[in-house]
Design a protein around this motif. Structure first.
Motif, PDB file in Angstrom:
ATOM      1  N   ASP A 122       0.819  -1.215   0.000  1.00 46.12           N
ATOM      2  CA  ASP A 122       0.000   0.000   0.000  1.00 46.12           C
ATOM      3  C   ASP A 122       0.856   1.270   0.000  1.00 46.12           C
ATOM      4  N   GLY A 149       0.705   6.958  -7.933  1.00 47.81           N
ATOM      5  CA  GLY A 149      -0.147   8.121  -8.200  1.00 47.81           C
ATOM      6  C   GLY A 149       0.654   9.336  -8.599  1.00 47.81           C
ATOM      7  N   PRO A 204     -11.034   0.283  -1.350  1.00 49.25           N
ATOM      8  CA  PRO A 204     -10.534   0.672  -2.687  1.00 49.25           C
ATOM      9  C   PRO A 204     -10.930   2.086  -3.085  1.00 49.25           C
ATOM     10  N   ILE A 205     -12.119   2.537  -2.667  1.00 47.71           N
ATOM     11  CA  ILE A 205     -12.580   3.878  -3.057  1.00 47.71           C
ATOM     12  C   ILE A 205     -11.663   4.956  -2.469  1.00 47.71           C
ATOM     13  N   ASP A 206     -11.070   4.670  -1.305  1.00 46.83           N
ATOM     14  CA  ASP A 206     -10.128   5.611  -0.698  1.00 46.83           C
ATOM     15  C   ASP A 206      -8.891   5.772  -1.578  1.00 46.83           C
ATOM     16  N   GLN A 207      -8.449   4.665  -2.155  1.00 46.61           N
ATOM     17  CA  GLN A 207      -7.280   4.710  -3.020  1.00 46.61           C
ATOM     18  C   GLN A 207      -7.585   5.445  -4.327  1.00 46.61           C
ATOM     19  N   ILE A 208      -8.803   5.265  -4.837  1.00 44.33           N
ATOM     20  CA  ILE A 208      -9.217   5.973  -6.052  1.00 44.33           C
ATOM     21  C   ILE A 208      -9.240   7.479  -5.798  1.00 44.33           C
ATOM     22  N   SER A 209      -9.785   7.872  -4.658  1.00 40.30           N
ATOM     23  CA  SER A 209      -9.860   9.289  -4.317  1.00 40.30           C
ATOM     24  C   SER A 209      -8.468   9.888  -4.166  1.00 40.30           C
ATOM     25  N   GLY A 217      -5.733   8.763  -5.604  1.00 37.67           N
ATOM     26  CA  GLY A 217      -5.136   8.803  -6.936  1.00 37.67           C
ATOM     27  C   GLY A 217      -5.587  10.011  -7.727  1.00 37.67           C
ATOM     28  N   MET A 218      -6.877  10.345  -7.633  1.00 42.30           N
ATOM     29  CA  MET A 218      -7.393  11.520  -8.332  1.00 42.30           C
ATOM     30  C   MET A 218      -6.711  12.793  -7.835  1.00 42.30           C
ATOM     31  N   LEU A 243     -12.329  12.667  -4.578  1.00 45.56           N
ATOM     32  CA  LEU A 243     -13.479  12.081  -5.265  1.00 45.56           C
ATOM     33  C   LEU A 243     -14.699  12.990  -5.210  1.00 45.56           C
TER      34      LEU A 243
END
Length: 632
Positions: free
Chosen positions: A101, A108, A280-285, A287-288, A587
């Protein structure tokens, strides 16, 4: 005069460094090595500043090095600007504590430069200005956009600055025992020397030198780490999986879930996602925010005004991507090497956030804490990390000072009616002011958890700066109303969401987590004591003893943290638990920033924005008259 100033700063550094020594990671008998290495690197950068000061004769020289930086040089300087203490110390530390992690942060940051290359670098260079607000003011109401643009730049720079200043103070105090306050003042004095007298010329070359030293230090460390495994990746990863210290760390992180797992399964879990990012949504946010935030960081955008042509701007991004990408691959082995050679428990004992993983690894591979070579290597890595902090702070101060002097004073207060000498004088006055504020904030933030400030910097850059820059460059209908509303909404949304997110410290949750670690390690110690009693082979006994020592350190750290929390119940915002569950608000805040720009542009009519679109479109794609514009 400049020569005297350079030596005066070095003398001040030596004077303030000697009196307040406490116990640091470097043994007292080897502390002189650290001062020699630190002094050599600082002397080199000060000499560069002395040479650069001769070339700073105009506002263009101060802000953009006169546009005379080549693509290769700018690529190294961008890498130097971007590879901050968070990258070198923070990423290696996260990997040493959380495995896979931790590496996701670097992915990113690397991908972010694809966005910069494709949509930002060339158009920004072709606009031919000095600052972020210059881009926004090109086709919109100059005063309104300069005000909101400058405020955003100062906000992002302040958040990032504070984190870097605190990091510099903690680094020096942890390693060699100099008082935190004095460490912060030293960082501030050096940074002021670079920017005040050398401007962008000195800042650029300091960043290049620092980036080269950082890459050299990382390559040397990785070579030492890999040598015992014959430079074989499978053998190295197998050593990570089978290491007792790594297994104990994973068991502590998983808690009850680790009870029925074998040691091999615990070690394998270190190479899999989920130890740090639970959703996973935390990682997407995240990354953005990293991808879009990089394209909105003011000190990164300023670098594209230092090259002579759009071609060199593209070349600089490609070089930066190659250097940064290679470096982040190295951090993977630095972090895992620290995990198996030093151990997560020992790393946490020096610094709970893991930021000392790379310096402690350098000390270990050099021969250990009692060897001269080990302490020399540690001193070199620590000095490079220190130079990293100072160089990044210099870039941030230059960005903030440019916003105050060029955008607010010259552009808004004086409406552009100033002489070249007045511009340079204003820039230097603003530099002194920003530098003094940075030192004061760094001292006031002593002992505070400033990790959320980095999240704030990227959140504001991605939610306010990036939508405004992107849409003003590529959307014909974008206008002053959209820029102003986008900056306000994006900034406020990012700040408010971070303040009520898990980034803040929530005493009740923190205490419960530490109590869980204590319970888990107590049970783990009972199991390990049984394994030690049953072990017949000396190798098995040694392995069990190492695991017991690691578990005891983890338990002791958790108990110390419980005592530190005491009876506290609420966060800085008076909350017992987060209202917003994502660690990074990207996000939510990034779409809000874009929506605000679109709505503000549609609801507000601005003839100037519409009339200037054609000229901006031609210039951003061709660079025609860019040189003339850069000279105003």
């Amino acid at each position: 005069m400049n020569r005297l100033l350079a030596f005066g700063l070095l003398a001040a550094l030596a004077a303030v460094s000697v009196p307040a020594l406490a116990q640091g990671a470097v043994h007292e008998e080897f502390r002189w090595l650290t001062f020699v290495v630190f002094g050599a690197i600082i002397a080199l950068t000060m000499y560069v500043t002395f040479l650069a000061a001769k070339r700073v004769k105009s506002a263009a020289d101060f802000y953009t090095a006169g546009g005379g930086v080549s693509g290769l040089q700018n690529g190294w300087a961008i890498a130097g600007d971007y590879l901050s203490a968070a990258s070198f110390l923070g990423i290696a530390g996260l990997i040493s504590l959380y495995g896979y992690d931790g590496f996701m942060y670097s992915v990113g940051w690397l991908v972010a430069y694809i966005t910069v290359l494709l949509v930002i670098a060339e158009p920004c260079r072709n606009i031919g200005k000095y600052t972020l607000a210059d881009i926004l003011a090109y086709r919109n109401n100059p005063k309104a956009t300069r005000i909101v643009g400058a405020i955003s730049v100062i906000t992002v720079s302040t958040f990032y600055l504070t984190a870097q200043m605190v990091g510099g103070g903690v680094l020096v105090k942890t390693l060699i025992g100099i008082d935190y306050e004095i460490s912060v003042v030293v960082v501030g004095i050096l940074m002021l020397g670079y920017v005040l007298f050398g401007g962008m010329v000195a800042t650029t070359w300091v960043q290049i030198i620092k980036a080269i030293l950082l890459v050299i230090a990382s390559i040397l460390l990785v070579m030492f780490v890999w040598t015992p495994y014959g430079f074989s990746l499978p053998a190295f990863l197998q050593a990570v999986v089978g290491d007792a210290k790594v297994q104990a760390q994973v068991a502590a992180l998983l808690g009850d879930a680790a009870r029925n797992m074998t040691p091999e399964q615990l070690g394998q879990r270190f190479l899999e996602p989920g130890l740090y990012f639970k959703a996973p949504i935390d990682q997407i946010s995240l990354g953005m925010a990293l991808v879009f935030g990089t394209a909105g960081l003011p000190h990164i955008l300023m670098r594209f005004f230092t090259v002579p042509t759009a071609k060199e701007a593209r070349k600089s991004v490609i070089w930066a991507m190659a250097i940064i990408g290679g470096f982040y691959v190295l951090t993977l082995f630095l972090g895992m090497g620290a995990a198996i050679d030093v151990g997560p428990a020992q790393i946490r004992a020096i610094d709970p956030g893991g930021n000392m993983a790379a310096p402690l690894l350098a000390q270990y591979v050099g021969g250990g804490a009692d060897s001269m070579l080990g302490n020399l290597f540690l001193a070199f890595v620590a000095a490079v990390a220190f130079a990293t902090i100072v160089a990044v702070v210099a870039g941030l101060v230059l960005a903030a000072a440019s916003a105050m002097a060029h955008d607010l004073y010259v552009g808004v207060i004086r409406s552009g009616h100033v002489t070249a000498m007045e511009q340079v004088r204003a820039a230097r006055i603003a530099t002194v002011f920003v530098g003094a504020v940075a030192i004061v904030i760094g001292i006031l933030a002593k002992g505070q958890n400033v990790a959320h400030l980095v999240a704030l910097a990227f959140a504001v850059a991605s939610s306010a700066n990036f939508p405004c820059v992107l849409l003003t460059l590529y959307w014909k209908r974008c206008n002053t109303g959209g820029i102003v509303l986008g900056m306000i909404v994006g900034t406020l949304a990012a700040i408010l969401l971070v303040l009520v997110s898990p980034n803040m410290t929530y005493p009740l949750a923190a205490k419960a987590a530490q109590e869980k670690i204590v319970a888990t390690q107590t049970a783990n110690l009972e199991r390990l004591q049984g394994e030690l009693a049953a072990a017949g082979e000396p190798a098995a006994q040694e392995k069990a003893q190492a695991a017991i020592a690691a578990a005891e350190k983890v338990k002791a750290l958790a108990e110390a943290r419980i005592r530190e929390i005491g009876d506290a119940r609420t966060s800085l915002m008076g909350l017992e638990k987060p209202l917003f569950e994502l660690r990074n608000p990207g996000l939510v805040s990034i779409p809000l920033g874009f929506l605000a720009v679109v709505l503000g542009s549609l609801l507000y009519r601005d003839r100037r924005s519409e009339e200037m679109w054609g000229e901006l479109y031609v210039r951003q794609n061709t660079g025609i008259l860019a040189a003339k514009a850069s000279a105003h």
